[in-house]
Design an enzyme around this catalytic site. Sequence first.
Site, PDB file in Angstrom:
ATOM      1  N   GLU A  22     -10.003  -8.312  -6.197  1.00 34.48           N
ATOM      2  CA  GLU A  22      -9.622  -7.107  -5.460  1.00 34.48           C
ATOM      3  C   GLU A  22      -9.707  -5.915  -6.416  1.00 34.48           C
ATOM      4  O   GLU A  22      -9.489  -6.060  -7.626  1.00 34.48           O
ATOM      5  CB  GLU A  22      -8.181  -7.265  -4.931  1.00 34.48           C
ATOM      6  CG  GLU A  22      -7.663  -6.038  -4.203  1.00 34.48           C
ATOM      7  CD  GLU A  22      -6.385  -6.302  -3.395  1.00 34.48           C
ATOM      8  OE1 GLU A  22      -5.863  -7.415  -3.455  1.00 34.48           O
ATOM      9  OE2 GLU A  22      -5.940  -5.357  -2.706  1.00 34.48           O
ATOM     10  N   ASN A  67      -4.946  -5.842   0.167  1.00 38.27           N
ATOM     11  CA  ASN A  67      -4.322  -4.649   0.730  1.00 38.27           C
ATOM     12  C   ASN A  67      -5.197  -3.420   0.548  1.00 38.27           C
ATOM     13  O   ASN A  67      -5.200  -2.513   1.369  1.00 38.27           O
ATOM     14  CB  ASN A  67      -2.963  -4.417   0.067  1.00 38.27           C
ATOM     15  CG  ASN A  67      -1.974  -5.542   0.366  1.00 38.27           C
ATOM     16  OD1 ASN A  67      -2.132  -6.271   1.325  1.00 38.27           O
ATOM     17  ND2 ASN A  67      -0.944  -5.674  -0.466  1.00 38.27           N
ATOM     18  N   ASN A 167      -7.388  -7.319   6.610  1.00 34.21           N
ATOM     19  CA  ASN A 167      -6.517  -8.092   5.723  1.00 34.21           C
ATOM     20  C   ASN A 167      -5.059  -7.927   6.124  1.00 34.21           C
ATOM     21  O   ASN A 167      -4.586  -6.795   6.285  1.00 34.21           O
ATOM     22  CB  ASN A 167      -6.685  -7.600   4.277  1.00 34.21           C
ATOM     23  CG  ASN A 167      -5.736  -8.283   3.312  1.00 34.21           C
ATOM     24  OD1 ASN A 167      -5.893  -9.460   3.013  1.00 34.21           O
ATOM     25  ND2 ASN A 167      -4.735  -7.552   2.837  1.00 34.21           N
ATOM     26  N   GLU A 168      -4.360  -9.042   6.296  1.00 32.69           N
ATOM     27  CA  GLU A 168      -2.898  -9.053   6.520  1.00 32.69           C
ATOM     28  C   GLU A 168      -2.437  -7.931   7.446  1.00 32.69           C
ATOM     29  O   GLU A 168      -1.526  -7.162   7.102  1.00 32.69           O
ATOM     30  CB  GLU A 168      -2.156  -8.965   5.177  1.00 32.69           C
ATOM     31  CG  GLU A 168      -2.389 -10.177   4.307  1.00 32.69           C
ATOM     32  CD  GLU A 168      -1.494 -10.259   3.066  1.00 32.69           C
ATOM     33  OE1 GLU A 168      -0.827  -9.268   2.730  1.00 32.69           O
ATOM     34  OE2 GLU A 168      -1.470 -11.332   2.441  1.00 32.69           O
ATOM     35  N   TYR A 239       2.108 -17.407  -1.093  1.00 31.32           N
ATOM     36  CA  TYR A 239       2.449 -17.338  -2.520  1.00 31.32           C
ATOM     37  C   TYR A 239       3.839 -17.944  -2.700  1.00 31.32           C
ATOM     38  O   TYR A 239       4.706 -17.768  -1.859  1.00 31.32           O
ATOM     39  CB  TYR A 239       2.486 -15.886  -3.006  1.00 31.32           C
ATOM     40  CG  TYR A 239       1.145 -15.179  -2.934  1.00 31.32           C
ATOM     41  CD1 TYR A 239       0.217 -15.328  -3.955  1.00 31.32           C
ATOM     42  CD2 TYR A 239       0.820 -14.359  -1.861  1.00 31.32           C
ATOM     43  CE1 TYR A 239      -1.016 -14.675  -3.909  1.00 31.32           C
ATOM     44  CE2 TYR A 239      -0.410 -13.704  -1.796  1.00 31.32           C
ATOM     45  CZ  TYR A 239      -1.320 -13.868  -2.824  1.00 31.32           C
ATOM     46  OH  TYR A 239      -2.537 -13.232  -2.779  1.00 31.32           O
ATOM     47  N   GLU A 287      -5.879 -16.668   0.550  1.00 28.01           N
ATOM     48  CA  GLU A 287      -5.022 -16.212  -0.565  1.00 28.01           C
ATOM     49  C   GLU A 287      -3.960 -17.273  -0.788  1.00 28.01           C
ATOM     50  O   GLU A 287      -3.177 -17.568   0.122  1.00 28.01           O
ATOM     51  CB  GLU A 287      -4.340 -14.873  -0.250  1.00 28.01           C
ATOM     52  CG  GLU A 287      -5.275 -13.688  -0.311  1.00 28.01           C
ATOM     53  CD  GLU A 287      -4.549 -12.341  -0.245  1.00 28.01           C
ATOM     54  OE1 GLU A 287      -3.405 -12.228  -0.743  1.00 28.01           O
ATOM     55  OE2 GLU A 287      -5.136 -11.414   0.338  1.00 28.01           O
ATOM     56  N   GLN A 344      -5.501 -14.399  -7.707  1.00 27.73           N
ATOM     57  CA  GLN A 344      -6.865 -13.922  -7.718  1.00 27.73           C
ATOM     58  C   GLN A 344      -7.582 -14.550  -8.913  1.00 27.73           C
ATOM     59  O   GLN A 344      -7.112 -15.581  -9.378  1.00 27.73           O
ATOM     60  CB  GLN A 344      -6.869 -12.404  -7.755  1.00 27.73           C
ATOM     61  CG  GLN A 344      -6.161 -11.808  -6.523  1.00 27.73           C
ATOM     62  CD  GLN A 344      -6.362 -10.296  -6.346  1.00 27.73           C
ATOM     63  OE1 GLN A 344      -7.147  -9.659  -7.034  1.00 27.73           O
ATOM     64  NE2 GLN A 344      -5.610  -9.712  -5.408  1.00 27.73           N
TER      65      GLN A 344
HETATM   66  O1  AHR Z   1      -3.339 -10.789  -3.844  1.00 27.54           O
HETATM   67  C1  AHR Z   1      -2.433  -9.724  -3.892  1.00 27.54           C
HETATM   68  C2  AHR Z   1      -2.107  -9.183  -2.515  1.00 27.54           C
HETATM   69  O2  AHR Z   1      -1.394 -10.145  -1.798  1.00 27.54           O
HETATM   70  C3  AHR Z   1      -3.286  -8.867  -1.621  1.00 27.54           C
HETATM   71  O3  AHR Z   1      -3.805  -7.606  -1.839  1.00 27.54           O
HETATM   72  C4  AHR Z   1      -2.674  -8.947  -0.257  1.00 27.54           C
HETATM   73  O4  AHR Z   1      -3.600  -9.326   0.720  1.00 27.54           O
HETATM   74  C5  AHR Z   1      -1.523  -9.920  -0.411  1.00 27.54           C
HETATM   75  O5  AHR Z   1      -0.359  -9.410   0.100  1.00 27.54           O
END
Ligand code: AHR
Length: 493
Positions: A22, A67, A167-168, A239, A287, A344
């Site tokens: 990103e 994001n 995205n999201e 995450y 992700e 990432q």
């Molecule tokens: O990977 C970091 C961030 O986590 C990304 O930009 C977003 O898509 C997610 O919230």
Amino acid sequence: MVIDKEFRIATIDDRIYGSFIEHLGRAVYGGIYEPGHPEADELGFRKDVISLVKELQVPILRYPGGNMVSAYNWEDGVGPREQRPRRLELAWRTIETNEIGTNEFMDWTKRVNAEVMMAVNLGTRGIDEARNFIEYCNHPSGTYWSDLRRSHGYEAPHKIKTWCLGNEMDGPWQIGQKTAEEYGKLAAETGKAMKQVDPSIDLVACGSSGSGMPTFPQWEATTLEHTYDVADYISLHQYFGNRDNDSANFLANGLEMEQFIKTVISTCDFIKAKKRSKKTMNLSFDEWNVWFHSNDADAKIEPWSIAPPQLEDNYNFEDALLVGSMLMTLLRHSDRVKIACMAQLVNVIAPIMTENGGKAWKQTIFYPYQHVSTYGRGVSLKPVVSSPVYDTKDFTDVPYLDTAIVFNEEKEELTIFALNRHLEESLDLSCDVRSFEGYQIVEHIVMENENLKAVNSLGDERVAPHNKGVSSINNGVIETLLTKASWNVIRLA
Ligand code: AHR
């Protein structure tokens, strides 16, 4: 444990070993790209980083966000560099110089042998920009946008196959957040226009930005009501962090990931049934990782600087164990998870770190990712496992043994990935592999460490695997010792 050749889950799609770059922090600037660095090539890409990425054998890379994509103008990043605007990047509150854009990133991915999973902005923008962008990237020539690409020095179309529809979009942090209804309609119409330009593409619709979102899984159901026919995948993001310093609980998070996948599959199949559709929706877990170490430091970063050190988690040994568990969870669901991206790749919550002007080095999480990407190609097999279990704050009946099995028919190799979640005791594992007649143990790789919190740093990569694991095979039965809190890769051929 019993492993049999015939207990097949699916042929693994190599793209589950994907990753993500990103425009965030030092992922691009100071990460993959640093002109003037002693290791920089003629385009300014760091050759030391390229060779570490190649060690991971990353087949697909998601780009440019994240994001960031929700307020990104792709046009800013193409054409003569001196004319590219500097912009306020709103997601991470930095300045984006646009020195690197679509074409340069395509050049970089060729160097690491990866394909690209490109995201379009469905936050501040929509159908029109997306259709122009795909025309710029994928249409051969003879139109305004394709000829513009050619005038920028890229005669051949990029032929980008996989595209993310935003995205999201459920996240309140997202620029241009939408309801599921709003997003579903926009994604369906955008996808329709994009497939009119290039019918060969695959589209990923946004699922929830995590299983903890209050709208999960209704978001998936509503979004898929709109996009089921045009989309090919639905995304999952997740995450984990060990915020309470409860390692036994932290290492059980694979169960949460497993439940997340199962719920999304059920939701997809519910919509399939509702629509009387013959198509099966697959999953893109685009992700996933551990992310929490850098949260406090990030809160202190001054806004509007260029490529500050954001999201630079320094991963410890137990993070590597959970990353191994997450990878095994993906393998066990390889019948429906066809794409996945560790988020990432460089500097930003990443297996690979760099010093600006200095060297590149490997975090602890580099190794399980490398092992599974290297030896996890082929057919995922379903093992029959009997393991003692434990309870934690968030989970009950957590098996101490976490495992996934891959059979590479072409190479005639069998690989057992195994995590011992027990923090104090070894596990004696007995494994029946009688259907693999004549197979012998090639090596037993182990990651173990007395200190769950041990980390690597530049010049001190103390958390690394060795291949002195203790395993033997007799009459088709493997006897092996999984030391406490260890990650194991047992290879047979
Ligand atoms: O990977 C970091 C961030 O986590 C990304 O930009 C977003 O898509 C997610 O919230």
